[in-house]
Design an enzyme around this catalytic site. Structure first.
Site, short mmCIF file in Angstrom:
data_model
loop_
_atom_site.label_atom_id
_atom_site.label_comp_id
_atom_site.label_asym_id
_atom_site.label_seq_id
_atom_site.Cartn_x
_atom_site.Cartn_y
_atom_site.Cartn_z
N ILE A 183 37.17 -4.57 -30.81
CA ILE A 183 37.64 -5.91 -30.48
C ILE A 183 38.17 -5.94 -29.05
O ILE A 183 38.97 -5.08 -28.66
CB ILE A 183 38.73 -6.39 -31.44
CG1 ILE A 183 38.14 -6.58 -32.85
CG2 ILE A 183 39.35 -7.70 -30.97
CD1 ILE A 183 39.18 -6.95 -33.89
N HIS A 208 40.60 -7.82 -27.11
CA HIS A 208 41.69 -8.73 -27.46
C HIS A 208 42.05 -9.68 -26.32
O HIS A 208 42.12 -9.27 -25.17
CB HIS A 208 42.94 -7.93 -27.84
CG HIS A 208 42.81 -7.20 -29.14
ND1 HIS A 208 43.09 -7.79 -30.34
CD2 HIS A 208 42.43 -5.94 -29.41
CE1 HIS A 208 42.89 -6.91 -31.31
NE2 HIS A 208 42.47 -5.79 -30.78
#
Length: 253
Positions: A129, A131
Protein backbone atom coordinates in the site's frame (compact mmCIF):
# COMPACT_ATOMS: atom_id res chain seq x y z
CA UNK A 1 -0.47 7.98 28.65
CA UNK A 2 -0.91 5.07 31.06
CA UNK A 3 1.53 4.90 33.95
CA UNK A 4 3.79 1.85 34.28
CA UNK A 5 2.00 1.05 37.52
CA UNK A 6 -1.35 0.91 35.71
CA UNK A 7 0.08 -1.26 32.92
CA UNK A 8 1.61 -3.54 35.55
CA UNK A 9 -1.84 -4.04 37.08
CA UNK A 10 -3.28 -4.91 33.64
CA UNK A 11 -0.59 -7.56 33.20
CA UNK A 12 -1.17 -9.00 36.67
CA UNK A 13 -4.92 -9.29 36.06
CA UNK A 14 -4.22 -11.06 32.75
CA UNK A 15 -1.99 -13.62 34.47
CA UNK A 16 1.36 -12.19 33.31
CA UNK A 17 2.96 -11.89 36.74
CA UNK A 18 6.25 -13.35 35.40
CA UNK A 19 6.54 -10.69 32.71
CA UNK A 20 8.66 -7.62 33.43
CA UNK A 21 7.30 -4.31 32.16
CA UNK A 22 9.74 -1.42 31.82
CA UNK A 23 10.04 1.90 29.99
CA UNK A 24 13.06 2.60 27.79
CA UNK A 25 13.41 5.42 25.28
CA UNK A 26 9.72 6.29 25.73
CA UNK A 27 8.68 2.77 24.68
CA UNK A 28 7.38 -0.24 26.62
CA UNK A 29 9.85 -3.14 26.93
CA UNK A 30 8.53 -6.58 27.83
CA UNK A 31 10.72 -9.45 29.02
CA UNK A 32 10.24 -12.80 30.73
CA UNK A 33 8.84 -16.19 29.72
CA UNK A 34 5.49 -17.62 28.64
CA UNK A 35 4.36 -21.16 27.78
CA UNK A 36 2.65 -20.53 24.45
CA UNK A 37 3.00 -18.30 21.38
CA UNK A 38 -0.56 -17.01 21.80
CA UNK A 39 0.40 -15.64 25.22
CA UNK A 40 3.39 -13.89 23.64
CA UNK A 41 1.03 -12.15 21.21
CA UNK A 42 -1.51 -11.39 23.93
CA UNK A 43 1.13 -9.65 26.04
CA UNK A 44 2.25 -7.51 23.11
CA UNK A 45 -1.29 -6.39 22.31
CA UNK A 46 -1.97 -5.70 26.00
CA UNK A 47 0.95 -3.25 26.13
CA UNK A 48 0.07 -1.52 22.85
CA UNK A 49 -1.98 1.66 22.58
CA UNK A 50 -1.05 2.99 26.01
CA UNK A 51 0.45 6.26 24.80
CA UNK A 52 4.07 5.18 24.36
CA UNK A 53 6.18 5.29 21.20
CA UNK A 54 5.87 1.54 20.75
CA UNK A 55 6.27 -1.89 22.30
CA UNK A 56 9.42 -4.02 22.25
CA UNK A 57 8.37 -7.60 22.94
CA UNK A 58 11.43 -9.54 24.15
CA UNK A 59 9.40 -12.28 25.83
CA UNK A 60 10.70 -15.82 25.31
CA UNK A 61 8.36 -18.74 24.58
CA UNK A 62 9.42 -21.86 26.47
CA UNK A 63 10.42 -24.69 24.12
CA UNK A 64 10.47 -22.43 21.05
CA UNK A 65 13.83 -22.09 19.34
CA UNK A 66 14.04 -18.58 17.81
CA UNK A 67 15.29 -18.02 14.29
CA UNK A 68 18.98 -17.32 14.17
CA UNK A 69 20.85 -14.86 11.99
CA UNK A 70 21.72 -16.75 8.81
CA UNK A 71 25.08 -16.39 7.12
CA UNK A 72 26.29 -17.90 3.83
CA UNK A 73 27.78 -21.38 4.10
CA UNK A 74 30.93 -20.28 2.29
CA UNK A 75 33.16 -17.23 2.38
CA UNK A 76 35.84 -15.70 0.20
CA UNK A 77 37.98 -12.60 0.01
CA UNK A 78 36.55 -11.15 -3.18
CA UNK A 79 35.87 -7.80 -1.50
CA UNK A 80 39.19 -7.58 0.30
CA UNK A 81 41.12 -4.51 -0.82
CA UNK A 82 38.17 -3.10 -2.78
CA UNK A 83 37.31 0.57 -2.34
CA UNK A 84 33.96 2.30 -2.90
CA UNK A 85 32.80 5.86 -2.39
CA UNK A 86 29.61 4.54 -0.79
CA UNK A 87 28.47 1.16 0.50
CA UNK A 88 24.82 0.47 1.24
CA UNK A 89 24.04 -2.34 3.68
CA UNK A 90 20.80 -4.24 3.05
CA UNK A 91 19.01 -5.01 -0.20
CA UNK A 92 15.46 -4.15 0.81
CA UNK A 93 13.43 -1.41 -0.86
CA UNK A 94 15.19 1.37 1.07
CA UNK A 95 18.69 0.07 0.40
CA UNK A 96 17.96 -0.57 -3.28
CA UNK A 97 16.36 2.87 -3.72
CA UNK A 98 19.30 4.62 -2.02
CA UNK A 99 21.77 2.70 -4.17
CA UNK A 100 19.92 3.74 -7.33
CA UNK A 101 19.84 7.38 -6.17
CA UNK A 102 23.60 7.37 -5.47
CA UNK A 103 24.30 6.26 -9.04
CA UNK A 104 23.13 9.67 -10.27
CA UNK A 105 26.62 10.88 -9.34
CA UNK A 106 29.98 9.78 -10.77
CA UNK A 107 30.89 7.60 -7.78
CA UNK A 108 31.53 3.90 -7.11
CA UNK A 109 28.62 2.38 -5.20
CA UNK A 110 28.28 -1.07 -3.64
CA UNK A 111 25.12 -2.69 -2.26
CA UNK A 112 25.78 -5.47 0.26
CA UNK A 113 23.06 -8.08 0.95
CA UNK A 114 23.46 -11.15 3.16
CA UNK A 115 20.73 -13.19 1.40
CA UNK A 116 20.97 -14.75 -2.07
CA UNK A 117 18.69 -12.12 -3.62
CA UNK A 118 17.20 -8.71 -2.92
CA UNK A 119 13.82 -8.21 -1.23
CA UNK A 120 13.96 -11.45 0.76
CA UNK A 121 12.46 -10.07 3.97
CA UNK A 122 9.94 -7.31 4.84
CA UNK A 123 10.32 -5.47 1.53
CA UNK A 124 9.09 -8.47 -0.45
CA UNK A 125 6.32 -9.44 1.96
CA UNK A 126 4.35 -6.32 2.87
CA UNK A 127 0.94 -5.40 1.44
CA UNK A 128 2.31 -2.85 -1.05
CA UNK A 129 0.00 0.00 0.00
CA UNK A 130 1.20 3.50 -0.89
CA UNK A 131 -0.24 5.41 2.02
CA UNK A 132 -1.53 8.97 1.97
CA UNK A 133 -0.09 10.87 4.95
CA UNK A 134 -3.35 10.82 6.90
CA UNK A 135 -2.24 8.63 9.82
CA UNK A 136 1.03 10.48 10.56
CA UNK A 137 0.95 13.13 13.32
CA UNK A 138 0.50 16.62 11.79
CA UNK A 139 3.73 18.58 11.69
CA UNK A 140 5.91 15.48 11.98
CA UNK A 141 8.72 14.51 9.62
CA UNK A 142 6.80 11.31 8.94
CA UNK A 143 3.82 13.31 7.64
CA UNK A 144 6.08 15.54 5.53
CA UNK A 145 8.01 12.71 3.91
CA UNK A 146 4.92 10.53 3.56
CA UNK A 147 3.24 13.28 1.50
CA UNK A 148 6.35 13.96 -0.60
CA UNK A 149 6.98 10.26 -1.21
CA UNK A 150 3.36 9.57 -2.12
CA UNK A 151 3.56 12.13 -4.92
CA UNK A 152 6.90 10.85 -6.22
CA UNK A 153 5.60 7.35 -6.86
CA UNK A 154 4.00 7.94 -10.26
CA UNK A 155 7.23 9.20 -11.80
CA UNK A 156 9.32 6.56 -10.00
CA UNK A 157 7.10 3.75 -11.29
CA UNK A 158 7.19 5.14 -14.82
CA UNK A 159 10.99 5.40 -14.79
CA UNK A 160 11.34 1.86 -13.43
CA UNK A 161 8.61 0.26 -15.56
CA UNK A 162 6.74 -1.02 -12.49
CA UNK A 163 2.90 -1.36 -12.58
CA UNK A 164 1.20 1.10 -10.23
CA UNK A 165 -2.48 1.72 -9.44
CA UNK A 166 -4.31 4.40 -7.44
CA UNK A 167 -7.56 2.77 -6.24
CA UNK A 168 -7.71 5.04 -3.20
CA UNK A 169 -8.12 4.13 0.45
CA UNK A 170 -11.56 3.58 2.02
CA UNK A 171 -11.86 3.99 5.81
CA UNK A 172 -15.14 2.64 7.21
CA UNK A 173 -16.97 3.89 10.30
CA UNK A 174 -18.12 1.15 12.72
CA UNK A 175 -20.69 3.46 14.39
CA UNK A 176 -22.69 6.59 13.62
CA UNK A 177 -20.82 8.46 16.36
CA UNK A 178 -17.79 8.48 14.05
CA UNK A 179 -19.61 10.98 11.78
CA UNK A 180 -18.91 13.65 14.38
CA UNK A 181 -15.19 13.29 13.67
CA UNK A 182 -15.41 14.38 10.04
CA UNK A 183 -14.43 18.02 10.75
CA UNK A 184 -11.34 16.75 12.60
CA UNK A 185 -10.61 14.25 9.81
CA UNK A 186 -10.77 17.02 7.19
CA UNK A 187 -8.56 19.24 9.33
CA UNK A 188 -5.96 16.51 9.80
CA UNK A 189 -5.94 15.79 6.07
CA UNK A 190 -5.48 19.50 5.33
CA UNK A 191 -2.64 19.81 7.87
CA UNK A 192 -0.81 16.85 6.31
CA UNK A 193 -1.36 17.96 2.73
CA UNK A 194 -3.67 15.03 1.88
CA UNK A 195 -5.93 16.07 -0.98
CA UNK A 196 -9.46 15.09 -1.93
CA UNK A 197 -10.76 13.52 1.31
CA UNK A 198 -14.42 12.63 0.70
CA UNK A 199 -17.20 11.73 3.17
CA UNK A 200 -19.32 8.72 2.19
CA UNK A 201 -22.76 7.65 3.43
CA UNK A 202 -23.39 3.94 4.14
CA UNK A 203 -25.09 3.67 0.74
CA UNK A 204 -22.12 5.25 -1.03
CA UNK A 205 -19.71 2.94 0.78
CA UNK A 206 -21.76 -0.10 -0.29
CA UNK A 207 -21.86 1.17 -3.88
CA UNK A 208 -18.05 1.31 -3.94
CA UNK A 209 -17.60 -1.99 -2.12
CA UNK A 210 -20.59 -4.36 -2.39
CA UNK A 211 -18.94 -6.94 -0.12
CA UNK A 212 -18.67 -4.56 2.85
CA UNK A 213 -20.09 -5.78 6.16
CA UNK A 214 -23.74 -4.84 6.76
CA UNK A 215 -23.30 -2.85 9.97
CA UNK A 216 -20.94 -0.24 8.51
CA UNK A 217 -22.01 3.36 9.10
CA UNK A 218 -20.36 5.16 6.21
CA UNK A 219 -16.79 6.39 6.15
CA UNK A 220 -14.39 8.50 4.14
CA UNK A 221 -12.31 8.01 1.02
CA UNK A 222 -8.70 9.08 0.38
CA UNK A 223 -7.99 9.11 -3.39
CA UNK A 224 -4.21 9.31 -2.85
CA UNK A 225 -4.00 5.70 -1.68
CA UNK A 226 -2.06 3.53 -4.12
CA UNK A 227 -0.80 -0.01 -4.52
CA UNK A 228 2.38 -1.45 -6.01
CA UNK A 229 4.14 -4.81 -5.89
CA UNK A 230 6.80 -4.34 -3.17
CA UNK A 231 8.88 -7.19 -4.61
CA UNK A 232 8.83 -5.84 -8.18
CA UNK A 233 9.59 -2.32 -6.94
CA UNK A 234 12.62 -3.42 -4.93
CA UNK A 235 13.98 -5.54 -7.77
CA UNK A 236 13.45 -2.69 -10.24
CA UNK A 237 15.40 -0.29 -8.02
CA UNK A 238 18.24 -2.82 -7.76
CA UNK A 239 18.31 -3.64 -11.47
CA UNK A 240 18.28 0.04 -12.43
CA UNK A 241 21.10 0.73 -9.98
CA UNK A 242 23.18 -2.01 -11.63
CA UNK A 243 22.41 -0.58 -15.07
CA UNK A 244 23.69 2.75 -13.79
CA UNK A 245 26.97 1.23 -12.64
CA UNK A 246 26.38 0.07 -9.07
CA UNK A 247 27.72 -3.30 -7.95
CA UNK A 248 25.50 -5.63 -5.93
CA UNK A 249 27.12 -8.29 -3.76
CA UNK A 250 24.77 -11.07 -2.57
CA UNK A 251 25.43 -13.60 0.21
CA UNK A 252 27.67 -10.99 1.80
CA UNK A 253 27.12 -10.95 5.55
Amino acid sequence: MHSLKKIRKLFDRAGFKEIEVAEKHKAIFLSGNVDHWDRYLEAGYLAAGKGYRGVVNDIQVRGLIPDSFTVPSHSDKSLEGRHFHAAVVGGGVIGAAITRELTRWQIDVALLEKENDLSRHASGRNNGIIHPAFAAPPGSLKARYNTLGNRMFTQEAQELGVPLAWPGLLVVFPSRMMHMLMPLIRRRARQNGVRGVEYLTPEQVRAREPNIYNKQQGGFFLPEGGIVSPYKLTMAYGENAISNGAQVFLQTA
